[in-house]
Write a protein that holds these residues in place. Structure first.
Motif, PDB file in Angstrom:
ATOM      1  N   GLN A 102       0.817  -1.211   0.000  1.00 48.53           N
ATOM      2  CA  GLN A 102       0.000   0.000   0.000  1.00 48.53           C
ATOM      3  C   GLN A 102       0.853   1.264   0.000  1.00 48.53           C
ATOM      4  O   GLN A 102       0.366   2.330  -0.343  1.00 48.53           O
ATOM      5  CB  GLN A 102      -0.929   0.021   1.220  1.00 48.53           C
ATOM      6  CG  GLN A 102      -2.079  -0.965   1.143  1.00 48.53           C
ATOM      7  CD  GLN A 102      -2.959  -0.865   2.374  1.00 48.53           C
ATOM      8  OE1 GLN A 102      -2.648  -1.389   3.429  1.00 48.53           O
ATOM      9  NE2 GLN A 102      -4.060  -0.160   2.231  1.00 48.53           N
ATOM     10  N   VAL A 103       2.117   1.145   0.402  1.00 47.82           N
ATOM     11  CA  VAL A 103       3.028   2.289   0.406  1.00 47.82           C
ATOM     12  C   VAL A 103       4.081   2.061  -0.675  1.00 47.82           C
ATOM     13  O   VAL A 103       4.750   1.031  -0.695  1.00 47.82           O
ATOM     14  CB  VAL A 103       3.706   2.461   1.780  1.00 47.82           C
ATOM     15  CG1 VAL A 103       4.741   3.582   1.720  1.00 47.82           C
ATOM     16  CG2 VAL A 103       2.659   2.761   2.846  1.00 47.82           C
ATOM     17  N   LYS A 104       4.197   3.039  -1.585  1.00 46.91           N
ATOM     18  CA  LYS A 104       5.139   2.923  -2.691  1.00 46.91           C
ATOM     19  C   LYS A 104       5.964   4.192  -2.828  1.00 46.91           C
ATOM     20  O   LYS A 104       5.541   5.276  -2.423  1.00 46.91           O
ATOM     21  CB  LYS A 104       4.389   2.674  -4.013  1.00 46.91           C
ATOM     22  CG  LYS A 104       3.677   1.327  -4.082  1.00 46.91           C
ATOM     23  CD  LYS A 104       4.650   0.202  -4.143  1.00 46.91           C
ATOM     24  CE  LYS A 104       3.968  -1.149  -4.220  1.00 46.91           C
ATOM     25  NZ  LYS A 104       4.929  -2.245  -4.103  1.00 46.91           N
ATOM     26  N   ILE A 105       7.125   4.042  -3.422  1.00 45.18           N
ATOM     27  CA  ILE A 105       7.990   5.176  -3.714  1.00 45.18           C
ATOM     28  C   ILE A 105       7.818   5.535  -5.186  1.00 45.18           C
ATOM     29  O   ILE A 105       8.127   4.725  -6.059  1.00 45.18           O
ATOM     30  CB  ILE A 105       9.468   4.851  -3.446  1.00 45.18           C
ATOM     31  CG1 ILE A 105       9.652   4.273  -2.043  1.00 45.18           C
ATOM     32  CG2 ILE A 105      10.325   6.091  -3.643  1.00 45.18           C
ATOM     33  CD1 ILE A 105       9.261   5.185  -0.908  1.00 45.18           C
ATOM     34  N   PRO A 106       7.291   6.727  -5.508  1.00 42.52           N
ATOM     35  CA  PRO A 106       7.120   7.079  -6.923  1.00 42.52           C
ATOM     36  C   PRO A 106       8.457   7.189  -7.639  1.00 42.52           C
ATOM     37  O   PRO A 106       9.495   7.467  -7.020  1.00 42.52           O
ATOM     38  CB  PRO A 106       6.406   8.434  -6.867  1.00 42.52           C
ATOM     39  CG  PRO A 106       6.718   8.985  -5.524  1.00 42.52           C
ATOM     40  CD  PRO A 106       6.867   7.815  -4.607  1.00 42.52           C
TER      41      PRO A 106
ATOM     42  N   LYS B 109      -3.362  -4.694  -4.965  1.00 44.45           N
ATOM     43  CA  LYS B 109      -4.379  -5.245  -5.844  1.00 44.45           C
ATOM     44  C   LYS B 109      -4.908  -4.163  -6.774  1.00 44.45           C
ATOM     45  O   LYS B 109      -4.944  -2.988  -6.427  1.00 44.45           O
ATOM     46  CB  LYS B 109      -5.520  -5.853  -5.020  1.00 44.45           C
ATOM     47  CG  LYS B 109      -5.107  -7.086  -4.221  1.00 44.45           C
ATOM     48  CD  LYS B 109      -6.279  -7.637  -3.419  1.00 44.45           C
ATOM     49  CE  LYS B 109      -5.848  -8.858  -2.613  1.00 44.45           C
ATOM     50  NZ  LYS B 109      -6.969  -9.389  -1.784  1.00 44.45           N
ATOM     51  N   PHE B 110      -5.337  -4.578  -7.956  1.00 47.51           N
ATOM     52  CA  PHE B 110      -5.825  -3.640  -8.959  1.00 47.51           C
ATOM     53  C   PHE B 110      -7.034  -2.875  -8.413  1.00 47.51           C
ATOM     54  O   PHE B 110      -7.963  -3.462  -7.870  1.00 47.51           O
ATOM     55  CB  PHE B 110      -6.220  -4.397 -10.230  1.00 47.51           C
ATOM     56  CG  PHE B 110      -6.574  -3.483 -11.375  1.00 47.51           C
ATOM     57  CD1 PHE B 110      -5.585  -2.776 -12.042  1.00 47.51           C
ATOM     58  CD2 PHE B 110      -7.889  -3.330 -11.780  1.00 47.51           C
ATOM     59  CE1 PHE B 110      -5.896  -1.942 -13.102  1.00 47.51           C
ATOM     60  CE2 PHE B 110      -8.218  -2.496 -12.832  1.00 47.51           C
ATOM     61  CZ  PHE B 110      -7.218  -1.803 -13.492  1.00 47.51           C
ATOM     62  N   GLY B 111      -7.009  -1.549  -8.547  1.00 46.55           N
ATOM     63  CA  GLY B 111      -8.113  -0.713  -8.093  1.00 46.55           C
ATOM     64  C   GLY B 111      -7.986  -0.216  -6.673  1.00 46.55           C
ATOM     65  O   GLY B 111      -8.717   0.690  -6.260  1.00 46.55           O
ATOM     66  N   GLU B 112      -7.058  -0.773  -5.895  1.00 47.11           N
ATOM     67  CA  GLU B 112      -6.882  -0.331  -4.515  1.00 47.11           C
ATOM     68  C   GLU B 112      -6.138   1.000  -4.470  1.00 47.11           C
ATOM     69  O   GLU B 112      -5.365   1.342  -5.359  1.00 47.11           O
ATOM     70  CB  GLU B 112      -6.079  -1.367  -3.722  1.00 47.11           C
ATOM     71  CG  GLU B 112      -6.852  -2.594  -3.299  1.00 47.11           C
ATOM     72  CD  GLU B 112      -6.039  -3.489  -2.369  1.00 47.11           C
ATOM     73  OE1 GLU B 112      -4.826  -3.237  -2.237  1.00 47.11           O
ATOM     74  OE2 GLU B 112      -6.624  -4.428  -1.810  1.00 47.11           O
ATOM     75  N   PHE B 113      -6.359   1.729  -3.387  1.00 50.46           N
ATOM     76  CA  PHE B 113      -5.627   2.964  -3.183  1.00 50.46           C
ATOM     77  C   PHE B 113      -4.178   2.648  -2.808  1.00 50.46           C
ATOM     78  O   PHE B 113      -3.892   1.657  -2.151  1.00 50.46           O
ATOM     79  CB  PHE B 113      -6.271   3.791  -2.070  1.00 50.46           C
ATOM     80  CG  PHE B 113      -7.436   4.614  -2.549  1.00 50.46           C
ATOM     81  CD1 PHE B 113      -7.247   5.914  -2.990  1.00 50.46           C
ATOM     82  CD2 PHE B 113      -8.726   4.072  -2.566  1.00 50.46           C
ATOM     83  CE1 PHE B 113      -8.319   6.670  -3.446  1.00 50.46           C
ATOM     84  CE2 PHE B 113      -9.794   4.822  -3.012  1.00 50.46           C
ATOM     85  CZ  PHE B 113      -9.596   6.123  -3.454  1.00 50.46           C
TER      86      PHE B 113
ATOM     87  N   HIS C 202       1.944   1.685 -16.624  1.00 49.82           N
ATOM     88  CA  HIS C 202       0.700   0.907 -16.579  1.00 49.82           C
ATOM     89  C   HIS C 202       0.988  -0.587 -16.642  1.00 49.82           C
ATOM     90  O   HIS C 202       1.770  -1.042 -17.473  1.00 49.82           O
ATOM     91  CB  HIS C 202      -0.196   1.305 -17.751  1.00 49.82           C
ATOM     92  CG  HIS C 202      -1.625   0.861 -17.589  1.00 49.82           C
ATOM     93  ND1 HIS C 202      -2.458   1.338 -16.594  1.00 49.82           N
ATOM     94  CD2 HIS C 202      -2.378  -0.023 -18.293  1.00 49.82           C
ATOM     95  CE1 HIS C 202      -3.650   0.770 -16.704  1.00 49.82           C
ATOM     96  NE2 HIS C 202      -3.623  -0.056 -17.726  1.00 49.82           N
ATOM     97  N   ILE C 203       0.361  -1.298 -15.728  1.00 47.30           N
ATOM     98  CA  ILE C 203       0.358  -2.758 -15.768  1.00 47.30           C
ATOM     99  C   ILE C 203      -1.011  -3.167 -16.274  1.00 47.30           C
ATOM    100  O   ILE C 203      -2.031  -2.823 -15.674  1.00 47.30           O
ATOM    101  CB  ILE C 203       0.605  -3.357 -14.374  1.00 47.30           C
ATOM    102  CG1 ILE C 203       1.963  -2.886 -13.835  1.00 47.30           C
ATOM    103  CG2 ILE C 203       0.555  -4.880 -14.426  1.00 47.30           C
ATOM    104  CD1 ILE C 203       2.223  -3.294 -12.408  1.00 47.30           C
ATOM    105  N   PHE C 204      -1.049  -3.868 -17.379  1.00 49.76           N
ATOM    106  CA  PHE C 204      -2.324  -4.167 -18.011  1.00 49.76           C
ATOM    107  C   PHE C 204      -2.973  -5.394 -17.393  1.00 49.76           C
ATOM    108  O   PHE C 204      -2.528  -6.518 -17.576  1.00 49.76           O
ATOM    109  CB  PHE C 204      -2.140  -4.352 -19.527  1.00 49.76           C
ATOM    110  CG  PHE C 204      -1.773  -3.068 -20.202  1.00 49.76           C
ATOM    111  CD1 PHE C 204      -2.736  -2.159 -20.567  1.00 49.76           C
ATOM    112  CD2 PHE C 204      -0.445  -2.753 -20.419  1.00 49.76           C
ATOM    113  CE1 PHE C 204      -2.392  -0.957 -21.161  1.00 49.76           C
ATOM    114  CE2 PHE C 204      -0.087  -1.561 -21.005  1.00 49.76           C
ATOM    115  CZ  PHE C 204      -1.072  -0.660 -21.380  1.00 49.76           C
ATOM    116  N   GLU C 205      -4.031  -5.119 -16.633  1.00 51.83           N
ATOM    117  CA  GLU C 205      -4.811  -6.199 -16.030  1.00 51.83           C
ATOM    118  C   GLU C 205      -5.792  -6.768 -17.040  1.00 51.83           C
ATOM    119  O   GLU C 205      -6.150  -7.933 -17.016  1.00 51.83           O
ATOM    120  CB  GLU C 205      -5.579  -5.661 -14.808  1.00 51.83           C
ATOM    121  CG  GLU C 205      -4.709  -4.993 -13.763  1.00 51.83           C
ATOM    122  CD  GLU C 205      -3.833  -5.971 -13.032  1.00 51.83           C
ATOM    123  OE1 GLU C 205      -4.192  -7.168 -12.980  1.00 51.83           O
ATOM    124  OE2 GLU C 205      -2.777  -5.558 -12.497  1.00 51.83           O
TER     125      GLU C 205
END
Length: 564
Positions: A23-27, A80-84, A221-224
């Motif tokens: 949930q925590v990422k480094i841009p 997960k896809f769509g999560e904040f 973008h990761i294409f789901e």
């Protein structure tokens, strides 16, 4: 939905849980993790001592950015896809240090070394101003030290190994770390330009992130869903795509095209506009789906320039010229011929000689797209800027500097002639790496500067270092043969080795029999070559009404090498 700030408090266990679940990422636009193990120990010492360690600032969004998906080089899962996701705008170094130290992980460094963050200890004998948390343990006994990782596990099974006098202290230190409340500010519902502006103000002292850095993050973008993408790729990473494009363009010597120009091309193709605001609002999927076609249009534009004689990107008067030309190939899939080709060439020279993109580039590119539409419709556009092509204009703007668009335009004219080498009449090889600076050995002052300074002391240096006195030659000739010799001297040696010297020099707009070469007459040389350059430029421009364009018009039948 308006941007809002949310102040929250997060405990140690929750903080680690958010990191471990992705949930925590480094841009991507954050700098790399640069703290060392001693910095991390100092941070933990501040927490145990009860000092504030600052606030973490997150950008909370469900957008997916290109991110340094791991803290340091710690492998963590994707959300997960769509999560904040909470992208760290401020606090990366502190956050990574905390996680590494409390989990006892190893982090590889750029020099190949590895730091083991399990080797951070609590000094149970620390008093007064001594650091409680340390990496310096050589002078301490094992029973006076406990690893941070062991301290956080705690419990009787670990603490029983230490003298009873330390048990209360061990419990205290563990509780301080476990119950420490971290201050977090969430930036919610913000657009990416707002988030990056916050980052800029917090981290780099007002130095703005480049538009490309922001778009790399935004378009990642990761294409789901496979139907989202018109190609079989699973990930779109703009930074990788740009590197691949630069590598491809290096073969054609156009790898000098900046990333900002590529963004302008894509924005023009999608929106017929290319302001920063417009680029930032481009739809991610639309951006990704047009990438391959945009690249194809850019390559077609470069092929046009190269076939026209402009064989290297470094002498292109404006990189922004790629934008309207790419738009042309986006709307017109075939190479131009006949009047369409002449009008496209006319557009090129009007932009190059008219200082068109020296300021206000974005707005002018939008205006010029309508002119390209006219050319595609087989019409001659009307131009609102003047192009003054006479000897006075060339002379007034000819001080030689490789950064000037006008000089680059004249260099394009020289390159278009396919200049021949003085000694053997073979093509001069023009390469970007040779043309970086005005002192390059490939820019030859036909009358050498040092010779003129000794023999024409009355001559203003402006006319010595003038584009009219510049020729493009092989570096070997300039450095090893010509040196500081007079033209009469070095041209005599070439005359004995090159039976076609007269034709060779015409590819440089020089007539060895009429330009005072054998008499070292700089005034005659300058006057005649200036006249030929002016005539050649005029032949590339389609005349329009004098109210719009001021020209010295020459008949097509007039030869460049008639006497001036």
């Amino acid at each position: 939905m308006s941007t809002s700030l949310q102040n929250i408090s997060v405990k140690y266990t929750d903080l680690l849980s958010e990191i471990e679940t992705g949930q925590v990422k480094i841009p991507q636009f954050q700098r790399k993790f640069v703290w060392n193990i001693k910095d991390s120990a100092k941070l933990l010492d501040s927490i145990i001592e009860g000092y504030p360690i600052g606030t973490f600032i997150y950008w909370r969004t469900n957008e997916r950015l290109r991110s340094v998906r791991n803290l340091g080089n710690i492998v963590l899962p994707e959300p997960k896809f769509g999560e904040f996701v909470n992208y760290v705008l401020d606090g990366q170094q502190r956050l990574t240090s905390l996680y590494a130290a409390l989990k006892g992980v190893k982090i590889g460094e750029e020099d190949g070394k590895t730091s083991d963050y399990s080797e951070i200890y609590v000094n149970l004998l620390a008093i007064d101003e001594q650091d409680i948390v340390t990496t310096e343990i050589d002078s301490l006994q094992p029973e006076h030290l406990i690893k941070i990782t062991d301290l956080m596990k705690g419990g009787f099974s670990i603490f029983k190994n230490y003298p009873e006098e330390f048990h209360e202290k061990l419990d205290h230190y563990k509780n301080v770390l476990s119950n420490y409340t971290f201050s977090v500010i969430n930036l919610k519902n913000a657009q990416i330009d707002v988030a990056t502006e916050v980052f800029t103000r917090l981290n780099v002292g007002g130095k703005s992130l480049s538009l490309f850095e922001i778009m790399v993050a935004k378009t990642y973008h990761i294409f789901e869903n496979k139907s989202e993408l018109e190609s079989p790729e699973k990930i779109f990473d703009l930074s990788v795509k740009y590197e691949e494009l630069s590598t491809e363009l290096s073969a054609s010597h156009y790898d000098t095209i900046p990333s900002a120009t590529i963004l302008q091309v894509i924005s023009i193709l999608l929106e017929k506009d290319c302001t920063r605001k417009t680029i930032l609002k481009l739809d991610k999927i639309a951006f990704i789906n047009i990438w391959d076609e945009a690249v194809s249009c850019i390559k077609s534009s470069i092929d046009f320039f190269r076939s026209y004689g402009i064989v290297v990107g470094r002498i292109l008067p404006y990189n922004a010229l790629l934008v309207p030309f790419s738009y042309f190939y986006y709307k017109n899939k075939h190479n131009p011929t006949g009047d369409m080709k002449k009008r496209l060439e006319d557009f090129f020279w009007r932009v190059s000689l008219g200082f068109r993109y020296s300021s206000g580039v974005e707005g002018k590119l939008v205006q010029d797209i309508s002119k390209i539409d006219k050319i595609i419709a087989n019409e001659l556009p009307r131009y609102e800027w003047k192009v003054l092509v006479n000897k006075e204009f060339v002379e007034a703007n000819g001080w030689f500097s490789t950064g000037k668009s006008f000089n680059k335009a004249i260099l394009c004219l020289y390159a278009k002639q396919k200049p021949k080498s003085f000694d053997n009449n073979l093509d001069v090889i023009i390469d970007n790496s040779w043309l970086k600076i005005a002192t390059s050995k490939n820019y030859h002052h036909f009358f050498p500067k040092s010779w003129l300074s000794k023999n024409r002391k009355d001559l203003d240096y402006y006319y010595v270092n003038h584009i009219v006195n510049i020729t493009i030659v092989d570096g070997f000739l300039n450095k090893n043969i010509i040196k500081a010799k007079s033209p009469a001297n070095y041209m005599k040696s070439f005359n004995s080795t090159n039976d076609e010297l007269e034709e060779t020099m015409k590819t440089h707009f020089i007539d060895i029999n009429k330009d005072g070469i054998w008499d070292n007459d700089y005034d005659t040389f300058y006057k005649n070559r200036l006249s030929r350059i002016t005539k050649a430029l005029n032949k590339l421009i389609i005349p329009q009404e004098i109210s719009t364009v001021e020209l010295e018009v020459y008949e097509d039948t007039e030869e460049l090498f008639d006497e001036a």
